[in-house]
Scaffold this active site. Structure first.
Site, PDB file in Angstrom:
ATOM      1  N   HIS A  86      42.421  42.941  40.817  1.00  0.00           N
ATOM      2  CA  HIS A  86      41.780  42.275  42.224  1.00  0.00           C
ATOM      3  C   HIS A  86      42.551  41.314  42.823  1.00  0.00           C
ATOM      4  O   HIS A  86      42.908  41.468  44.107  1.00  0.00           O
ATOM      5  CB  HIS A  86      40.438  41.478  41.475  1.00  0.00           C
ATOM      6  CG  HIS A  86      39.647  40.696  42.717  1.00  0.00           C
ATOM      7  ND1 HIS A  86      38.546  41.603  43.166  1.00  0.00           N
ATOM      8  CD2 HIS A  86      39.968  39.701  43.360  1.00  0.00           C
ATOM      9  CE1 HIS A  86      38.126  40.677  44.089  1.00  0.00           C
ATOM     10  NE2 HIS A  86      38.902  39.517  44.206  1.00  0.00           N
ATOM     11  N   GLU A  87      43.204  40.467  42.223  1.00  0.00           N
ATOM     12  CA  GLU A  87      44.169  39.253  42.677  1.00  0.00           C
ATOM     13  C   GLU A  87      45.373  40.318  43.387  1.00  0.00           C
ATOM     14  O   GLU A  87      45.876  39.905  44.419  1.00  0.00           O
ATOM     15  CB  GLU A  87      44.520  38.288  41.994  1.00  0.00           C
ATOM     16  CG  GLU A  87      43.158  37.450  41.605  1.00  0.00           C
ATOM     17  CD  GLU A  87      42.408  36.791  42.693  1.00  0.00           C
ATOM     18  OE1 GLU A  87      43.019  36.685  43.864  1.00  0.00           O
ATOM     19  OE2 GLU A  87      41.204  36.556  42.501  1.00  0.00           O
ATOM     20  N   HIS A 121      44.571  41.508  46.735  1.00  0.00           N
ATOM     21  CA  HIS A 121      44.743  40.740  47.701  1.00  0.00           C
ATOM     22  C   HIS A 121      46.193  40.510  47.968  1.00  0.00           C
ATOM     23  O   HIS A 121      46.628  40.518  49.064  1.00  0.00           O
ATOM     24  CB  HIS A 121      44.175  39.371  47.386  1.00  0.00           C
ATOM     25  CG  HIS A 121      42.882  39.116  47.331  1.00  0.00           C
ATOM     26  ND1 HIS A 121      41.874  39.373  48.445  1.00  0.00           N
ATOM     27  CD2 HIS A 121      42.019  38.813  46.350  1.00  0.00           C
ATOM     28  CE1 HIS A 121      40.726  39.143  48.198  1.00  0.00           C
ATOM     29  NE2 HIS A 121      40.483  38.608  46.821  1.00  0.00           N
ATOM     30  N   GLU A 123      38.791  40.905  51.204  1.00  0.00           N
ATOM     31  CA  GLU A 123      38.084  41.223  49.845  1.00  0.00           C
ATOM     32  C   GLU A 123      38.095  42.572  49.769  1.00  0.00           C
ATOM     33  O   GLU A 123      38.175  43.295  48.595  1.00  0.00           O
ATOM     34  CB  GLU A 123      36.623  40.578  49.932  1.00  0.00           C
ATOM     35  CG  GLU A 123      36.109  40.689  48.523  1.00  0.00           C
ATOM     36  CD  GLU A 123      36.609  39.689  47.696  1.00  0.00           C
ATOM     37  OE1 GLU A 123      37.711  39.074  47.713  1.00  0.00           O
ATOM     38  OE2 GLU A 123      36.004  39.946  46.336  1.00  0.00           O
TER      39      GLU A 123
END
Ligand code: ZN
Length: 501
Positions: free
Chosen positions: A266-267, A270, A296
């Protein structure tokens, strides 16, 4: 273009960004390595920098440069770097100067106080303890919306901070369509006799092993460790400290490796967006992320559409076995079903990718009603329980697993929640289009090749920074306005065979 006012404006904005990035570095350090007793002085350092940045953003000199440019800047491409820079700095200046200093100070005090009271209230499981602080915050946010101004809906003014130019009524209509379909899908999954074998994912795995696996996967999708780092924190985040310095963080759960692993993906998603922005434009609008929703969309796309696909696991499974043996004994089909389990629950941050959006929609509906004054703060727990029962079929037994679970409202963050679901919607629509545009993505994923997809996202999203609005990025990349249909298609296509729907 060599207009003196433009050069001065850009140089000034880049210097302001340097100060802001020093602030970001101090905050990153605070959340990763700072000794526990260093907090008080760090708070002073951060508040000094915040004050300096605010002074610069509201400096009347900025207005003079903007006024000069309004007369001298030749009309040109609305979306080119120069026009984008002038437009966004103008927008920022006007927003920053609309709020009276007394309101800014009161908001800042109320959100610090709000978070303190929220922590106590959570321990006490008492909404009543938090209620006066929340009432005060709602009151201040109503004043903030009025000061900022809006055309249709006071919520627009607050949403604009996170999703620039977002329209509440359009978002509400899209989320309403999504909600109806999701409630149906969740019900079908709950009624299915098939249950995801999530026990297969439990087992003790050393954080060092989890970290090695996470690094390999983050690198595989394209996170550049020469321009970034991965560290440990309590509440994972991604932050950018310079044109070649993107920091991602995670936390390790020793008995359940997917927590940290999907956190890292997820990060890193980003991070790919941040690393895909043009370094030459760092500190200026064309080199900055356009909205939280688009941000997001990238974390979600890499975490879910890519990281929870069977093709991805064909590549990842041998690595997982190597790092997690002997704890991971299940075959790849079992792992795949387990990482795609769906189960209604009370806690947003632990929710799966189907029910997650219902948690968000509940918060979005409630905060709109709080701000409009239709819902008195004291009635919030009851309204919360009713919606949870209605949409997810579960009801909290106390406030800490209900209305007190998120920090956002206590910190004055109203208008933030919908960006999570917008991210899921944007991400699904981008990914569906990438699958159409690019052949054999699955084959590429299964051998660990993610370059084609990343290049596509770079061409369609990352490189533009703030040159296009979120809605324009979606329209230009996919030829259609944002809709809930691609996310629904993606979820149904994946989950129907697993749950026998
Ligand atoms: Zn995120």
């Amino acid at each position: 273009m060599t207009l003196p006012a433009l050069q001065s404006l850009c140089a000034y904005a880049r210097e302001t960004a340097q100060l802001a990035s020093i602030d970001a570095l101090l905050q990153w350090d605070e959340r990763t390595y700072m000794p526990s007793l260093a907090g008080d002085y760090r708070a002073e350092q951060i508040s000094l920098l915040a004050r300096l940045v605010h002074q610069r953003r509201t400096n009347p000199q900025v207005k003079e440069w903007l006024d000069t440019l309004a007369e001298t800047l030749p009309p040109g491409d609305f979306n080119d770097d120069t026009h984008t820079t002038v437009r966004w700095i103008g927008r920022d200046y006007s927003k920053q100067t609309k709020l009276p200093a007394s309101l800014v100070e009161e908001l800042s005090r109320a959100s610090v106080k709000g978070q303190q009271v929220w922590v106590e209230a959570r321990k006490l499981r008492s909404f009543e303890h938090f209620q006066p602080a929340l009432e005060h915050l709602v009151h201040l946010k109503q004043q903030e919306a009025a000061a900022l101004g809006y055309e249709d809906d006071p919520y627009d003014a607050l949403l604009d901070e996170y999703e620039p130019y977002g329209k509440t009524q359009e978002i509400a209509a899209t989320l309403e369509g999504l909600r109806k379909e999701l409630v149906l899908l969740v019900q079908q999954i709950v009624d299915s006799p098939r249950k995801a074998p999530i026990a297969a994912l439990h087992g003790s795995v050393l954080p060092t092993r989890q970290e090695q696996f996470g690094r390999i996967m983050a690198q595989a999708i394209g996170f550049d460790f020469d321009r970034g780092r991965l560290d440990v924190t309590a509440h994972p985040f991604c932050t950018t400290l310079g044109p070649h310095d993107c920091r991602i963080t995670t936390r390790y759960n020793e008995s359940f490796f997917p927590s940290a692993f999907y956190g890292i993906l997820h990060e890193a998603g980003h991070g790919l967006y941040e690393q895909g922005l043009r370094p030459t434009q760092f500190g200026l609008p064309p080199g900055s992320a356009v909205s939280l929703g688009i941000h997001e969309s990238q974390s979600r796309l890499w975490e879910n559409q890519v990281g929870r696909s069977f093709a991805f696991w064909k590549f990842a499974y041998p690595h997982a076995r190597q790092h997690f043996a002997p704890q991971l004994t299940a075959d790849i089909e079992t792992v795949y079903f387990a990482i795609n389990h769906v189960q209604p629950s009370l806690i947003r941050v632990e929710a799966d990718e189907v029910t997650y959006n219902l948690h968000i929609i509940i918060r979005f509906e409630l905060e709109r009603e709080l701000l409009s004054g239709n819902l008195p703060v004291r009635d919030l727990p009851e309204a919360w329980a009713t919606k949870y029962q209605h949409y997810l079929g579960v009801v909290p037994s106390h406030a800490s697993e209900g209305v007190l679970q998120d920090i956002h409202w206590s910190a004055g963050l109203f208008g933030y929640f919908p960006t999570y679901s917008l991210g899921n919607l944007y991400g699904a629509q981008f990914f569906e289009q990438a699958q159409t545009d690019l052949a054999n993505l699955d084959e590429q994923f299964s051998v660990g090749n993610f370059t084609t997809l990343r290049t596509w996202l770079n061409d369609k999203v990352y490189q533009f920074g703030q040159c296009y609005m979120p809605g324009e990025l979606v329209q230009n990349a996919t030829g259609r306005p944002l809709s809930h249909a691609p996310l629904l298609r993606y979820l149904r296509n994946k989950l129907s065979p697993l749950y026998g729907l």
